[in-house]
Motif scaffolding. Structure first.
Motif, PDB file in Angstrom:
ATOM      1  N   ALA A 130       0.922  -1.296   0.004  1.00 30.77           N
ATOM      2  CA  ALA A 130      -0.042   0.103   0.213  1.00 30.77           C
ATOM      3  C   ALA A 130       0.908   1.121   0.023  1.00 30.77           C
ATOM      4  O   ALA A 130       0.632   2.228  -0.724  1.00 30.77           O
ATOM      5  CB  ALA A 130      -0.820  -0.055   1.171  1.00 30.77           C
ATOM      6  N   ALA A 131       1.950   1.255   0.962  1.00 26.44           N
ATOM      7  CA  ALA A 131       2.815   2.399   0.717  1.00 26.44           C
ATOM      8  C   ALA A 131       3.458   2.605  -0.512  1.00 26.44           C
ATOM      9  O   ALA A 131       3.540   3.774  -0.780  1.00 26.44           O
ATOM     10  CB  ALA A 131       3.806   2.313   1.941  1.00 26.44           C
ATOM     11  N   GLN A 132       4.058   1.593  -1.205  1.00 30.79           N
ATOM     12  CA  GLN A 132       4.679   1.757  -2.484  1.00 30.79           C
ATOM     13  C   GLN A 132       3.516   2.239  -3.560  1.00 30.79           C
ATOM     14  O   GLN A 132       3.947   2.900  -4.447  1.00 30.79           O
ATOM     15  CB  GLN A 132       5.009   0.411  -2.768  1.00 30.79           C
ATOM     16  N   THR A 133       2.557   1.425  -3.390  1.00 32.78           N
ATOM     17  CA  THR A 133       1.341   1.774  -4.455  1.00 32.78           C
ATOM     18  C   THR A 133       0.831   3.459  -4.567  1.00 32.78           C
ATOM     19  O   THR A 133       0.727   4.221  -5.458  1.00 32.78           O
ATOM     20  CB  THR A 133       0.019   0.951  -4.298  1.00 32.78           C
ATOM     21  N   TRP A 134       0.836   3.920  -2.950  1.00 29.84           N
ATOM     22  CA  TRP A 134       0.248   5.301  -2.657  1.00 29.84           C
ATOM     23  C   TRP A 134       1.514   6.457  -2.977  1.00 29.84           C
ATOM     24  O   TRP A 134       1.192   7.489  -2.475  1.00 29.84           O
ATOM     25  CB  TRP A 134      -0.437   5.305  -1.603  1.00 29.84           C
ATOM     26  N   GLY A 135       2.451   5.928  -3.383  1.00 32.39           N
ATOM     27  CA  GLY A 135       3.343   6.895  -3.574  1.00 32.39           C
ATOM     28  C   GLY A 135       4.526   7.084  -2.448  1.00 32.39           C
ATOM     29  O   GLY A 135       5.306   8.231  -2.481  1.00 32.39           O
ATOM     30  N   VAL A 136       4.504   6.519  -1.328  1.00 31.43           N
ATOM     31  CA  VAL A 136       5.697   6.591  -0.314  1.00 31.43           C
ATOM     32  C   VAL A 136       6.827   5.983  -0.844  1.00 31.43           C
ATOM     33  O   VAL A 136       7.029   4.749  -1.262  1.00 31.43           O
ATOM     34  CB  VAL A 136       5.085   6.070   1.065  1.00 31.43           C
ATOM     35  N   SER A 137       7.995   6.808  -0.860  1.00 29.31           N
ATOM     36  CA  SER A 137       9.103   6.464  -1.424  1.00 29.31           C
ATOM     37  C   SER A 137       9.888   5.511  -0.511  1.00 29.31           C
ATOM     38  O   SER A 137       9.628   5.503   0.646  1.00 29.31           O
ATOM     39  CB  SER A 137      10.145   7.591  -1.576  1.00 29.31           C
ATOM     40  N   GLU A 138      10.756   4.487  -1.080  1.00 24.50           N
ATOM     41  CA  GLU A 138      11.553   3.730  -0.081  1.00 24.50           C
ATOM     42  C   GLU A 138      12.227   4.099   0.915  1.00 24.50           C
ATOM     43  O   GLU A 138      12.477   3.639   1.738  1.00 24.50           O
ATOM     44  CB  GLU A 138      12.162   2.740  -1.130  1.00 24.50           C
ATOM     45  N   ASP A 139      12.712   5.379   0.604  1.00 25.49           N
ATOM     46  CA  ASP A 139      13.524   6.130   1.641  1.00 25.49           C
ATOM     47  C   ASP A 139      12.860   6.511   2.965  1.00 25.49           C
ATOM     48  O   ASP A 139      13.496   6.681   3.596  1.00 25.49           O
ATOM     49  CB  ASP A 139      13.926   7.601   1.198  1.00 25.49           C
TER      50      ASP A 139
END
Length: 74
Positions: free
Chosen positions: A63-72
């Motif tokens: 969900a975090a990756q899908t909604w644009g939260v960067s891996e950093d």
């Protein structure tokens, strides 16, 4: 939560016994049973809460990756 394809069938069972807290046993217990879809032979029995914890973490990351939260920031 049953699921199946031509190879495997998977069923998750969950029980809740509030009185277990008095004796130090888990209140919620669960198992994930994996069966051969053709024969019904048990292939694996896994700890339900452990599988649920891993699934929750994996879906949270997705969900975090899908909604644009960067891996950093993870």
């Amino acid at each position: 939560m049953p699921v199946a394809d031509q190879h495997c069938a998977v069923v998750k069972t969950v029980t809740v016994h509030l009185e277990n807290a008095r004796s130090g046993q888990p209140v919620v217990q669960g198992q994930v049973l994996v069966l051969d879809a053709r024969s019904g032979e048990p292939l694996a029995v896994m700890d339900g809460p452990a599988i649920t914890a891993l699934r929750t973490a994996a879906l949270s990351l997705l969900a975090a990756q899908t909604w644009g939260v960067s891996e950093d920031h993870c």
